[in-house]
Each structure stands twice: as C-alpha cells, then as structure tokens.
Design an enzyme around this catalytic site. Structure first.
Site, PDB file in Angstrom:
ATOM      1  N   GLY A  13       0.950  -1.218   0.021  1.00  8.02           N
ATOM      2  CA  GLY A  13      -0.056  -0.147  -0.024  1.00  8.02           C
ATOM      3  C   GLY A  13       0.828   1.170  -0.173  1.00  8.02           C
ATOM      4  N   ASP A 146       1.001   1.583   8.759  1.00  3.98           N
ATOM      5  CA  ASP A 146       0.458   0.903   9.847  1.00  3.98           C
ATOM      6  C   ASP A 146       1.590   0.693  11.076  1.00  3.98           C
ATOM      7  OD1 ASP A 146      -1.958   0.495   8.579  1.00  3.98           O
ATOM      8  OD2 ASP A 146      -1.130  -1.276   7.720  1.00  3.98           O
ATOM      9  N   MET A 190      -7.200   4.247   9.624  1.00  7.03           N
ATOM     10  CA  MET A 190      -6.760   3.001   9.167  1.00  7.03           C
ATOM     11  C   MET A 190      -5.961   2.331  10.143  1.00  7.03           C
ATOM     12  SD  MET A 190      -5.635   3.711   5.141  1.00  7.03           S
ATOM     13  CE  MET A 190      -7.067   3.633   3.977  1.00  7.03           C
ATOM     14  N   ARG A 192      -5.390  -2.313  10.352  1.00  4.14           N
ATOM     15  CA  ARG A 192      -6.348  -3.397  10.326  1.00  4.14           C
ATOM     16  C   ARG A 192      -5.986  -4.162  11.651  1.00  4.14           C
ATOM     17  NH1 ARG A 192      -4.352  -4.540   5.432  1.00  4.14           N
ATOM     18  NH2 ARG A 192      -5.969  -4.745   3.585  1.00  4.14           N
ATOM     19  N   LEU A 299      -6.650   9.436   2.273  1.00  2.00           N
ATOM     20  CA  LEU A 299      -5.927  10.645   2.151  1.00  2.00           C
ATOM     21  C   LEU A 299      -4.950  10.459   3.296  1.00  2.00           C
ATOM     22  CD1 LEU A 299      -8.640  13.262   1.627  1.00  2.00           C
ATOM     23  CD2 LEU A 299      -6.873  12.723   0.159  1.00  2.00           C
ATOM     24  N   GLN A 300      -5.136   9.667   4.239  1.00  2.44           N
ATOM     25  CA  GLN A 300      -3.990   9.662   5.480  1.00  2.44           C
ATOM     26  C   GLN A 300      -2.799   8.936   4.910  1.00  2.44           C
ATOM     27  OE1 GLN A 300      -5.770   6.599   8.578  1.00  2.44           O
ATOM     28  NE2 GLN A 300      -6.993   6.643   6.855  1.00  2.44           N
ATOM     29  N   ARG A 301      -2.970   8.521   3.811  1.00  3.58           N
ATOM     30  CA  ARG A 301      -1.600   7.360   3.440  1.00  3.58           C
ATOM     31  C   ARG A 301      -0.852   8.230   2.299  1.00  3.58           C
ATOM     32  NH1 ARG A 301      -4.462   1.962   1.136  1.00  3.58           N
ATOM     33  NH2 ARG A 301      -4.696   3.091  -0.968  1.00  3.58           N
TER      34      ARG A 301
END
Lengths: 412, 412
Positions: A13, A146, A190, A192, A299-301
């Site tokens: 990602g 993450d 985000m 997981r 957008l956060q990434r």
C-alpha cells in the site's frame, strides 16, 4: 572490476514517504563506488517478471530536481503490486526468471521497499539466492503507515500519516466545537490489526482541546455497552465529543464491528469499511444526539502536502542505508531503526534478519493502553510525538502541490 | 461625538476563510475613525439573545499575533448557530431584545458573516431596523464553501475548499494509479444543490493525469444506466477511473441517489450521506471491478493548512469592506465581489441589496456543463482556476498547524 547495477521496486500500500526511500536508494547508488546504475522495476516484483524497467540514474541525470521532487511525491513512483511469490520448492519458474533478469541487467543488489507482505518476497528471494549460490544481495527497506513491522522502532510512512491524522483531528475539532448543541463525531482511522495510527489521533490534543475524547484500538476487544457508557460520560462533561476509532476494532469473539460485509483479499486480510458508520448507528439508536462519522480514508496515506519532515528524512536515510548494507555484503535483511532516546529524539540505522520480520506484525503494547481500554497512556504519546515533527518544504504549481509525472505507470 | 461600537457574529457551516473575514472586520474597526470597539457575539445571533460576547478589540490589543492567527484558523472563532429568526410581524420579542442589546453595547453596526440562511437574518434585522426607525447598520458578509450566493462572483471559503478538493483528488490519483488492475474510485464532494465544489475537482487535472475522469453535478439529473456506460467507456481507456460526484445528485424525479435515509434539518434541507457509497454499490454490482468510495467530508471545509491565499486575502478584504460600507451609511446589504477579468485575475469589492440575495441559491450554469452531463467545460475551469492560487504561510507548533485557542466556545 565489473561494477554491478542495482534494481529497486516498491510493493504493498502507498505512503507519503515510500518515494523518499526510493530517492535514498537512488542517491546512494549514484554516490557509491560499489554500484553503477539504479534501475527501477514497474509494479513491484511483477515488473521484473514482465521486464518493465525505468533507468532511474538516467532520470536523475536529465532532471536536477528529480531526486528532490521524488522525495516529496506520494505513493509509489514505480507503481506497486500485491503479489505473493509461490514457495520455490513448489514452483521455482518465477524465481529462475527473476534471477535471469538480474543477470541480464547485471544486478548486484535488489532492494524491495514495502511492508510485511513485501518482506515475505525479500525472504523468499534471499532464501532462493542462497539455495542457488547467487551472491546477489537481497535487502528489504521498510514501509507501512501501519507501523506494524517487528524489529524496527517505527516504519517509514507512519510519521507522515500520523501527522495528517492528528492535524485532521485538530481541524475537525475546530469544525465541531462551533455549535452549542450536543454532538458526537466518530473519526475512523486505518490500521487493520495494529492501533498505532488511531493512537496518533491523541497528538491532536493541545492546551485548548482535549479531542479526541475517546480512542478505540483493535488491540482492545470492543464492547458496545461500555462504548455507550463512555460516550454518555463524555457528553455529560462537554457538548461535542470526538471519538477516534480504528477500522479494525473487533468484539470479544473477534468479529469486526462493521456495517458492511467483509471480504478476503489476496493476502487473506479482510477488506474493511464501516467501523465508523457502525459506531455512528450505535450512537444514533441508543443516545440520539447529533452524530456524524468521518472516514479519513486513503488521504491519510497519500497527503504528502502535510508530510512529516522527520519521516521523510528517515525514509531517505533508510534507502541510503540499504545501499550501504549491500555494499558491505549484507543480504537477507531489512533496514531497521533503533531509537536511542525520545528527548532529545535520536535514532540509529541498522539491520535485522528478514526471517525474523516477514509475515510478523507488531501491535500496540497493552501497557501503553489505559485500564478502561478507551485511551492511550502518556508513554505512547511520548513515543509518537517525535515522529510528526517538522514540515516539508512543499512545491506548488498553479495552486496545487507539484509532484512527479507518473504517466509511465499506465494510461492516467 | 458619540463613537459607536460594532458587533460581529458568524453563522452557518464552517469554512477555512470565515475567520479571515472576521479578522478583516476587526482590523478595519480598529483602524476606523467611525467606530470604536469590535465586539463578537458567541454562537451567532443566539449569542446576542443570550448576552454572550467577547471584546475582540481587547484580544487584538493583548496579543500582537491575534489578527494574523485568526486569519489562519479554520471554522468560527466566535462559534456558530443554525437559528432562523421568526417573522417579526408574527413575533417581535427576539427583535426587541436584540435591539435592546445593540443599545446597551452602543452598537452602530452589526455584521453577520454567513451563507444563504444567515443572510435571511440580515434581511429580517434590517427590515426591522427600518420599521422601528433605527439607524443601526445591518450588513452581511458572505461565506459559504458552496459558492451558491447570488449577486457575487464567488464566496469566501469556496476557493480554499476548492483547493483542498483538487489537491486531494490529485493525491488520490497518485494513490490509485499504482496498481495495474482495473479499478474505480468514487470521490464524494459536498454541495447540496450547487455543483461548484464538485466541479473544482477538475482543477486536479494536469499534464500527466486526467483525473477525475467523470464529474457528476447536482445540476444534471443522474441516470444509473448512463453512469454505467460512462464508467465502462473510461475503463476501456485506462486502468484506474476516478469519479467526482456531488453529495446532492438526484434522479430525473428529484430523488437523491443515496444509500441512507434522508432527514430534514432545521432549514428544511436534507442531511445527505451516501451518494458515493451508492455509486460504489452500483459499480460493484454491475461492473465488478475493484471499487472504493472516498467521502472527503468535513475536512474540505476546515483544512486551513491548505487554504488558498487568494481566498483568505479576499475574505479579509470583504470583512474590511463591510466596515467601510457601514461607515458610509449603507445598511440592508451584503458585500459582493465583481470579477473584472480572469487573466489577469482582477476583482472589485461592492455591495448588493440583501433582499435580492437572502434565501436564493446560484447553481452551476448549464452552458458550463458538457452535453453528456458527465464533465465541465473549459469556461468553468477558467472561472475556478484563479480562486485556488497562492499558498498561505502556515504556523506550526509541535508538528501540527497552530490555530487560535477556542476554549471560550465550550468545554472542549
């Protein structure tokens, strides 16, 4: 002496910092005596399998701003893939093709920039290299918003995502506090399985705002009744309650709290959406105040315009470190960061064996979560704070951030 | 000579520029010979009705950075309300209280910064002033990210929202183009009845990216089959299709395309959510490629860290203009902007009668939308482009944007 080239690819990602690591690999290769050209494979390992390359040394030679702009451009300049190599003991055809490509391009080192799943590729390729007696160096460069890779203090891309999340929560607080009516705003973040990004919402707190007032991480089993009690308690103290929640929260039986059906993707993860919406419905049905959910989403990434200077600098340095390690003869490893101190913030660059990292995930430790499971402790905030420090000098063109042309990826 | 004070309040939904207009009112009052102090009412006209004021002149005197920081702080520093005054012919009790407050504070002019609904308050108060023979000047200062106020070229707050939307679409394009698999990304943008903000997504297009590839405005009746044909056509041309859609799209019978139940708010509008999700489901069920929807949500109206310099400068100037108009004896009017030319971009500041503005809305003209109803024409892009130009020097503290303390609004 036959000077070898290097090959680099990106996988998994996107983050705002993954191109900074690519820029670091490129810069170190150009500056090195051990290596000649830096090639990039398009769309991860699939680019090697389809012989789709860019000559990055050439790009940098033709455009003096290339490395600078690359450092500031979000997502993968080389494109990405989510492809899991088969075990070579089952089927070594892709391995033999990949290593024939390495030979054809006179590759001495292959760098794979990615997260947990990408490190699985590094592990498999380095094992295969040992099996066939190849001296090609295979090295992983970490990347994931993450922050769940083991054996490294934190991962490139995380600090920028954390800065965007905290900044957005602060701006949402300004947006929310204007009405003198009771309200609940749920912000879905985000992550997981690991709550690092959701925990970063706590950095939004300052001298005049205690938002987010509640934080729910996937590391703590979510209990609907306890959540409703938490929200009611906060509403008794203030008009506008802001809740930060991970997309990955689960109940005590491990079921995702989500309003939409979960689906398995290639790696067996579940595509999540709806923890925020689910909490919105729970509040609406049980408390009845004005309620809204905001999903910060991709957008956060990729919001590189609000990247963390610390993150981009460290990501660049980790790309450089990978080339140094290859030059020193290391292989089957990943670049890591060790933190020496929080204040003053100091790190050192090192490496760890890839077999200890691939396919493992690092959660937020229980001792950094409060007893009630609805907030984080100050130790976690002290760990996070240095990672969002510093702003990036942004380039603008015609009113918008200026990023590198990525038309080589496909028909945009 | 008895020098009067001014009173200012803010109302309606937040923008990144509404405090720039407040800063303009404050600065012009401090600099004026006609007026003495500038008071702010907390939470709009409700602040007058509950006698809840701040002395802004005092704030500016105590902190030399106050006006500068105010200009850069998103949402309402004075808080907001969504309160519709009754007709004074039905019930004049609130009117007589408001005007008794004006007298108590020795107010010579009242400025209300807001959108369509707020201008209804300006209309009613100015009509009442005329009815009772008051010489207090009642003047509206426009504000709305929706850009749907009549008789002005564009509204404060719109340019910053447009810049954030276009910048975010560009970053989403970078995020999306990395995978060599067919995908559709739906981006839902605010704007109940007017498609200005959704149209601004077109500004994201540059030399290497044509995203968004499809644009659906509320001005065009949405047809599911035509949408599916549009998406299939785009997927035949490229891997990753990005669609910009207004939250307010409706079918030919006027029904919102939404996946959640619509609810009426105080002003009889419908609370919308789900146009993006609805289109996501339509694509998933009918085309079956990878599909994701992104709701930009409240961030488009409060992300002051990516504000438009042009927007903040014009918003500040419109606040100043309001004070000038009051000094010249104008009342019952709203400050407006007239555009003199696109290139070079030039505007002039003027005013229009409030009775022609309140409760009216300006849509995107049909001649600026393409024949197929799935994109905008170059005339619209030429109208929009100047409004996102220029960046704001942002102040950061501990890694996050530095905004003004708003703890006076409530228990944050």
């Amino acid at each position: 002496m036959n000077i070898k080239n290097v090959l680099v690819a990106q996988s998994g990602g996107p983050t705002s910092a993954i191109n900074a690591s690519l820029a670091g690999v490129l810069k170190a290769t150009i500056d090195s005596v051990e290596f000649d050209r830096c090639y990039g494979a398009i769309n991860g390992i699939l680019g090697v399998m389809s012989e789709n390359y860019l000559d990055l040394t050439d790009k940098a030679a033709k455009d003096p701003d290339f490395i600078k702009l690359l450092t500031h451009t979000p997502a993968m300049y080389l494109g990405s893939c989510r492809f899991k190599l088969p075990e070579y003991k089952d089927d070594d055809s892709s391995y033999s093709f990949i290593f024939s490509q390495f030979k054809k391009l006179n590759i001495g080192a292959f760098f794979y920039i990615g997260g947990n799943d990408s490190m699985d590729t590094v592990l498999k390729l380095s094992n295969y290299a040992r099996e066939i007696g190849s001296d090609i160096k295979i090295i992983g460069v970490p990347k994931t918003i993450d922050n769940d890779l083991c054996h490294t203090d934190h991962t490139p891309g995380f600090g920028s995502a954390a800065k965007y999340i905290a900044g957005s929560i602060l701006e949402i607080a300004h947006d929310t506090f204007i009405y003198a009516v009771k309200s609940v705003t749920i912000v879905e973040i985000m992550g997981r399985d690991a709550g690092w990004l959701t925990a970063a919402a706590a950095l939004a707190r300052n001298s005049y705002s205690s938002a987010p007032h509640l934080i729910y991480l996937p590391e703590v089993a979510f209990d609907k009744e306890r959540f409703l009690t938490d929200v009611r308690n906060e509403l008794a103290k203030r008009d506008n309650v802001i809740v930060a929640v991970s997309e990955g929260i689960r109940d005590k039986d491990g079921n995702y709290i989500t309003s939409s059906k979960a689906m398995a993707d290639t790696f067996g993860h579940q595509q999540l959406s709806g923890a925020g919406k689910a909490l919105e419905f729970i509040v609406k049905e049980n408390i009845g105040v004005k309620v809204r959910s905001v999903e910060i989403n991709v957008l956060q990434r990729c919001a590189a315009h609000l990247a963390s200077r610390t993150d981009l600098d460290e990501s660049f340095a980790q790309g450089k470190k990978a080339v140094e390690l290859a030059g020193e003869g290391q292989t089957g490893c990943m670049v890591v960061l060790n933190r020496l101190s929080n204040d003053p913030y100091q790190v050192e660059y090192s490496y760890a064996q890839i077999k200890d990292i691939a396919n493992e995930a690092k959660s937020v430790p229980a001792e950094w979560i409060n007893e009630s499971g609805n907030d984080v402790k100050k130790e976690l905030i002290e760990y996070l704070r240095p990672l969002i420090q510093g702003e990036v000098e942004q380039y603008y063109e015609d009113g918008l951030p200026k990023y590198l042309d990525i038309s080589h990826l496909n028909r945009c």
